[in-house]
Design an enzyme around this catalytic site. Structure first.
Site, short mmCIF file in Angstrom:
data_model
loop_
_atom_site.label_atom_id
_atom_site.label_comp_id
_atom_site.label_asym_id
_atom_site.label_seq_id
_atom_site.Cartn_x
_atom_site.Cartn_y
_atom_site.Cartn_z
N SER A 180 0.84 -1.24 0.54
CA SER A 180 -0.46 -0.32 0.12
C SER A 180 0.56 1.18 -0.12
O SER A 180 0.30 2.44 0.32
CB SER A 180 -0.84 0.15 1.19
OG SER A 180 -0.36 -0.32 2.36
N HIS A 214 -5.67 -3.77 -1.83
CA HIS A 214 -5.56 -3.01 -2.62
C HIS A 214 -5.68 -3.08 -4.29
O HIS A 214 -5.31 -3.19 -5.04
CB HIS A 214 -4.46 -2.02 -2.29
CG HIS A 214 -4.37 -0.78 -1.14
ND1 HIS A 214 -4.72 0.45 -1.51
CD2 HIS A 214 -4.12 -1.47 0.06
CE1 HIS A 214 -4.97 0.15 -0.45
NE2 HIS A 214 -4.17 -0.22 0.05
N LYS A 247 -11.83 0.38 -0.15
CA LYS A 247 -10.64 0.70 -1.02
C LYS A 247 -11.77 1.21 -2.25
O LYS A 247 -11.89 1.64 -2.40
CB LYS A 247 -9.54 -0.04 -1.33
CG LYS A 247 -8.96 -0.89 -0.17
CD LYS A 247 -8.24 0.24 0.98
CE LYS A 247 -7.76 -0.53 2.57
NZ LYS A 247 -7.50 0.86 2.94
#
Ligand SMILES: Cc1ncc(COP(=O)(O)O)c(C=O)c1O
Length: 400
Positions: free
Chosen positions: A188, A216, A247
């Site tokens: 990340s 992610h 996300k």
């Protein structure tokens, strides 16, 4: 001073020195309103712009009207039919037999590791894994921890060899310790990818379970955003896939996806499910809509990748070092913490919101501005952001 007064005095010192975030007054798409002014949102992980998609808010209104807001504990009176619909949609999206949701990916990581590992088992973890994985390992009480160099399969194999002696020594119950290799999918802070094919190969060789935190990667990597396992064509070869609904899906919640037996075991045993609340109706309805949008169309993911390419090239042309980024997470490396703070403050004056990333989020001397590309940007938005970086760089002279 009493012990309690000393305790509060220590807290006060930290609180006084603390940095407080900007308050967002409206928006979560390409622009945010902060201090009454529109700012380009250059650092949000809502990769696909779904946070302000009317289809999600309509799904929330309809579900809230029909079912209300709160749910309960999943194992008591809190499993709603919407939860099951969401879990089915996630399993379909991920291409796994089953999925189970939690109130966050932090919780899902904790559950994924704590539920299946005990003190005598073995964890082999990438040195840059997310804090929620590190905390999950601590919570499991595992004492045999091996940390391999970031993204380095040779280092991973060395650790597997070191762990082999422990693995072949039976535990108190007579079984051999279980070995789990765990990694972030997309890291990340750097936007680079775990070398998943190499990890899976070594896991087979050393009889280890594999776990990837794809927080992610979902909505970003692979066909239509199916995630890192799909990206590398490794379907069915990674035991535990953790995901976040906060996300790309832009809501909140987390999940574990995997084979039926494993997921049903988590459903029965995970303390994070037994002793913590289920997703609310609005969160569940919004997440379900977000997953359905991606099941129906890969257009948002394609738009995201066009923007990723445009921004990555733009930063390179300006001469910035963006590390090993292979994803929408684009770290603009600055090194010094004070420079990163000043850079971010000056960007803010140019109406670009991009927060500095400093120690302890990254190692000392590796400060950066983490830009995150989004499908919600137009070309004009990205040009505005790049121009602001160019201007601030000239003012601070960081590249020369
Ligand atoms: C790699 C990774 N895993 C897990 C999480 C936790 O996600 P959530 O916000 O859903 O708890 C994050 C959030 O920053 C993350 O970056």
């Amino acid at each position: 001073m009493s012990d309690i007064s000393t305790f509060y005095a220590t807290l006060e010192e930290t609180v006084k020195a603390g940095k407080w975030p900007h308050i967002i007054e409206s928006g979560e798409g390409a622009y945010l309103t902060i201090l009454g002014k529109k700012k380009l949102n250059f650092c949000s992980s809502h990769y696909l712009g779904l946070a302000v998609d009317p289809r999600l808010s309509e799904a929330v209104s309809a579900a809230a009207k029909e079912y209300g807001i709160g749910t309960g504990y999943r194992t008591l009176a809190g499993t709603h039919k919407l939860h099951l619909e969401l879990e089915e949609a996630i399993a379909t999206f991920k291409g796994t037999e089953k999925a189970v949701t939690f109130s966050s990916a932090y919780m899902a990581n904790a559950a994924a590791i704590q539920t299946i590992l005990g003190k005598e088992d073995i964890v082999i973890s990438d040195e840059l894994n997310h804090a929620s994985i590190i905390d999950a390992v601590r919570l499991s009480g595992v004492t045999n921890k091996f940390i391999y160099k970031h993204g380095d399969v040779n280092s991973l194999e060395e650790k597997l060899q070191e762990a082999d002696k422990v693995r072949k020594t039976p535990k108190a119950d007579g079984k051999n310790p279980l070995t789990l290799i765990v990694t972030d999918g997309v890291f990340s802070m750097d936007g680079d990818l775990a070398p998943l094919p190499g990890i899976v190969k070594l896991a087979k060789k050393y009889d280890a379970l594999t776990m990837v935190d794809d927080a992610h990667g979902e909505g970003v990597l692979g066909k239509g955003g199916r995630g890192i396992v799909n990206h590398f064509g490794l379907e069915g070869q990674v035991d535990i896939e953790v995901g976040s609904l906060s996300k790309a899906f832009s809501v909140m919640g987390g999940f574990i996806a995997g084979n039926k037996t494993l997921i049903e075991y988590y459903m029965l045993k995970a303390r994070q499910r037994l002793f913590s609340i289920a997703l609310t109706i609005p969160d569940t309805a919004a997440s379900l809509k977000a997953v359905q949008i991606l099941l129906e169309s890969d257009a948002p993911v394609k738009k995201l990748w066009d923007n990723v390419k445009y921004l990555q090239e733009g930063f390179k042309k300006l001469g910035f070092d963006t590390g090993n980024s292979q994803t929408p997470i684009i770290p603009v490396m600055l090194g010094d913490e004070e420079i990163a703070r000043q850079f971010s403050a000056k960007l803010f004056e140019e109406d670009v919101f991009a927060t500095p990333i400093i120690f302890p989020m990254v190692a000392q001397g590796k400060a950066r501005i983490r830009v995150i590309a989004s499908a919600s940007f137009s070309k004009e938005d990205m040009d505005k952001g790049l121009k602001a970086f160019e201007k601030v760089e000239k003012e601070l002279g960081v590249l020369h």
